[in-house]
Scaffold this motif. Structure first.
Motif, PDB file in Angstrom:
ATOM      1  N   GLY A 121       9.424   1.420   3.457  1.00 41.87           N
ATOM      2  CA  GLY A 121       8.540   1.491   3.013  1.00 41.87           C
ATOM      3  C   GLY A 121       7.183   2.230   3.353  1.00 41.87           C
ATOM      4  O   GLY A 121       6.096   1.356   3.675  1.00 41.87           O
ATOM      5  N   ALA A 122       8.103   3.176   3.724  1.00 40.65           N
ATOM      6  CA  ALA A 122       7.204   3.981   4.376  1.00 40.65           C
ATOM      7  C   ALA A 122       6.207   3.799   5.674  1.00 40.65           C
ATOM      8  O   ALA A 122       5.878   4.574   5.996  1.00 40.65           O
ATOM      9  CB  ALA A 122       5.904   5.066   3.391  1.00 40.65           C
ATOM     10  N   HIS A 139      -0.754   1.237   8.850  1.00 36.73           N
ATOM     11  CA  HIS A 139      -1.216   0.262   7.310  1.00 36.73           C
ATOM     12  C   HIS A 139      -0.070   0.445   6.318  1.00 36.73           C
ATOM     13  O   HIS A 139       0.731   0.642   7.016  1.00 36.73           O
ATOM     14  CB  HIS A 139      -2.835   0.218   6.646  1.00 36.73           C
ATOM     15  CG  HIS A 139      -2.340   1.903   5.905  1.00 36.73           C
ATOM     16  ND1 HIS A 139      -2.110   2.236   4.878  1.00 36.73           N
ATOM     17  CD2 HIS A 139      -2.687   2.853   7.047  1.00 36.73           C
ATOM     18  CE1 HIS A 139      -1.995   3.139   4.748  1.00 36.73           C
ATOM     19  NE2 HIS A 139      -2.078   3.975   5.591  1.00 36.73           N
ATOM     20  N   GLY A 140      -0.328  -0.235   5.364  1.00 32.54           N
ATOM     21  CA  GLY A 140       0.864  -0.352   4.450  1.00 32.54           C
ATOM     22  C   GLY A 140       1.080   1.670   4.393  1.00 32.54           C
ATOM     23  O   GLY A 140       0.686   1.806   4.378  1.00 32.54           O
ATOM     24  N   GLY A 141       2.424   2.187   3.994  1.00 31.04           N
ATOM     25  CA  GLY A 141       2.864   3.452   3.771  1.00 31.04           C
ATOM     26  C   GLY A 141       2.066   4.159   4.844  1.00 31.04           C
ATOM     27  O   GLY A 141       1.817   5.662   4.671  1.00 31.04           O
ATOM     28  N   LEU A 144       3.405   8.324   5.000  1.00 32.06           N
ATOM     29  CA  LEU A 144       2.653   9.571   4.129  1.00 32.06           C
ATOM     30  C   LEU A 144       1.468   9.262   4.892  1.00 32.06           C
ATOM     31  O   LEU A 144       1.018  10.831   4.687  1.00 32.06           O
ATOM     32  CB  LEU A 144       2.182   8.455   3.299  1.00 32.06           C
ATOM     33  CG  LEU A 144       3.925   8.157   2.263  1.00 32.06           C
ATOM     34  CD1 LEU A 144       3.213   7.073   1.426  1.00 32.06           C
ATOM     35  CD2 LEU A 144       4.538   9.021   1.751  1.00 32.06           C
TER      36      LEU A 144
ATOM     37  N   THR B 199      -0.138   2.042  -3.361  1.00 31.94           N
ATOM     38  CA  THR B 199      -0.770   1.091  -2.342  1.00 31.94           C
ATOM     39  C   THR B 199      -1.088   0.399  -2.129  1.00 31.94           C
ATOM     40  O   THR B 199      -2.064  -0.807  -0.976  1.00 31.94           O
ATOM     41  CB  THR B 199      -0.721   2.383  -0.977  1.00 31.94           C
ATOM     42  OG1 THR B 199      -1.798   2.898  -2.072  1.00 31.94           O
ATOM     43  CG2 THR B 199       0.130   2.782  -0.490  1.00 31.94           C
ATOM     44  N   GLY B 202      -1.773  -3.107   0.204  1.00 28.15           N
ATOM     45  CA  GLY B 202      -1.297  -3.351   1.687  1.00 28.15           C
ATOM     46  C   GLY B 202       0.182  -2.631   1.696  1.00 28.15           C
ATOM     47  O   GLY B 202      -0.386  -2.161   3.281  1.00 28.15           O
ATOM     48  N   ARG B 203       0.878  -2.704   1.289  1.00 25.10           N
ATOM     49  CA  ARG B 203       1.996  -2.475   1.809  1.00 25.10           C
ATOM     50  C   ARG B 203       2.456  -1.438   0.183  1.00 25.10           C
ATOM     51  O   ARG B 203       1.859  -1.522  -1.239  1.00 25.10           O
ATOM     52  CB  ARG B 203       3.018  -3.752   0.937  1.00 25.10           C
ATOM     53  CG  ARG B 203       3.603  -4.745   2.698  1.00 25.10           C
ATOM     54  CD  ARG B 203       4.267  -5.565   2.394  1.00 25.10           C
ATOM     55  NE  ARG B 203       3.439  -7.165   2.921  1.00 25.10           N
ATOM     56  CZ  ARG B 203       4.507  -8.647   2.162  1.00 25.10           C
ATOM     57  NH1 ARG B 203       5.388  -7.765   1.589  1.00 25.10           N
ATOM     58  NH2 ARG B 203       3.502  -9.318   2.503  1.00 25.10           N
ATOM     59  N   VAL B 204       3.605  -0.586   0.409  1.00 27.35           N
ATOM     60  CA  VAL B 204       4.015  -0.012  -0.307  1.00 27.35           C
ATOM     61  C   VAL B 204       5.036   0.023  -1.314  1.00 27.35           C
ATOM     62  O   VAL B 204       6.284  -0.410  -0.667  1.00 27.35           O
ATOM     63  CB  VAL B 204       3.958   1.790   0.095  1.00 27.35           C
ATOM     64  CG1 VAL B 204       5.167   2.708  -0.754  1.00 27.35           C
ATOM     65  CG2 VAL B 204       3.510   2.215   0.964  1.00 27.35           C
TER      66      VAL B 204
END
Lengths: 222, 222
Positions: A121-122, A139-141, A144, B199, B202-204
């Motif tokens: 999930g990066a 945070h998410g990603g 990247l 995204t 909040g998650r990818v």
């Protein structure tokens, strides 16, 4: 190299709520933390656990614990190098229950202004920062974004290809990985809580069977 | 080292059915296969694709294609070494879309009677067999069984710690990894089909937006 291990001491691992009660999540999160610290300790680098709240732990282990209740990103950024003369800083997440000393040594030995062990999930599961201007944004990603941040400041970014560092334990499905590849306390903790591997539907999952404590309680109430 | 790449040509990647139509799954599976073959080709080892059905593919690539419609385990076992004098055989799954030459070289260079790159869910994503008595048994949790089989015949089993080899692409959530870490045709194929990273929560994750083909069709039908 100084190693920072952020730890959410208060309500850890909320995404495991479907299979673990709050107190169990807390015990399991601490077991994972101790396995991570054991793996780091053998690399010989000084370690600081940055915990959101005071943490009672096995004093025999060498890590220092400091309390910092800021959000993860701020707490980590406050500890990154600010000049080329500063020691490099590694940030290793406390839920990398599959971590080994060997995987960490591979991470620490990889050259680059910024070195990342990406997770599913990066995510940025572990990283080394040698560049004084690099700052994290978790945070998410985040992997990247960390690539972009590195590019903006002209820092070269390397990645390390590790299944062990790439596997953080967030969700019930991740418990399979802990039981199969875990190193010490985290798999023992899951087994104590009654978890075992389940291959009955052709894929490997986990199932929670009668655990010792609840079976004891039941006998007492008879 | 001889490299075997099993390929299910007929109804590949059924677990991607929630997000890809049968024809799309077929195109995507072939894109992943080509990326895997490209990564293997640069290692310089001879490669055989063992396909369940005849396979049209880019003749410029050096891999030989043979058709073997037996189940995976039987088709692989028919190609493993039967004596100490036989060349070692590597088996690399066709859905390892993140594979790189570097990851494969690390696998091939690791000594041991049997060397496994485990995948999530205790899968055996790639392995090298040098022991003449070792046989595979693919199914859920094959890594655990392969450890037992190796122990029974007195073969030493090593593992390789690779996120790239450890990530097989089976389920919709795995498409994130292809878009983030994929090397060539597989991520391009997903983008052509309208997939992009998302995204927003909040998650990818991945989201499928209007793709070129369907938008064209819609204009035509106006």
């Amino acid at each position: 190299m100084h190693v920072v291990v952020p730890f959410a001491a208060e309500t850890p691992k909320t995404r495991l709520a479907p299979v673990l009660a709050p107190e169990e999540r807390s015990v399991f999160a601490r077991a994972m933390l101790e396995d991570v610290l054991t793996a780091i300790e053998a690399t010989g680098h000084e370690t600081t656990v940055v915990s959101t709240a005071p943490l009672e732990r096995d004093a025999a282990r060498s890590a220092t614990v400091v309390v910092d209740d800021r959000p993860l990103t701020a707490a980590v950024n406050a500890r990154l190098p600010t000049s080329r003369e500063d020691e490099p800083v590694a940030v290793v997440m406390a839920d990398l229950a599959l971590t080994t000393t060997e995987a960490l040594e591979r991470l620490f030995a990889t050259g680059g202004d910024v070195v990342i062990a990406p997770g599913r999930g990066a995510g940025t599961n572990a990283l080394v920062v040698r560049h004084p201007e690099f700052r994290v944004d978790y945070h998410g990603g985040s992997y990247l974004d960390h690539r972009e941040i590195a590019a903006e400041i002209g820092a070269d970014l390397e990645t390390i290809d590790s299944f062990r560092l790439g596997t953080d334990v967030d969700e019930p499905a991740d418990l399979v990985e802990v039981l199969v590849h875990g190193t010490d306390r985290a798999p023992a903790c899951l087994r104590d809580l009654g978890f075992e591997l389940d291959t009955s539907d052709g894929r490997v999952g986990v199932v929670r069977v009668e655990d010792a404590v609840s079976s004891e309680r039941r006998s007492e109430s008879k």
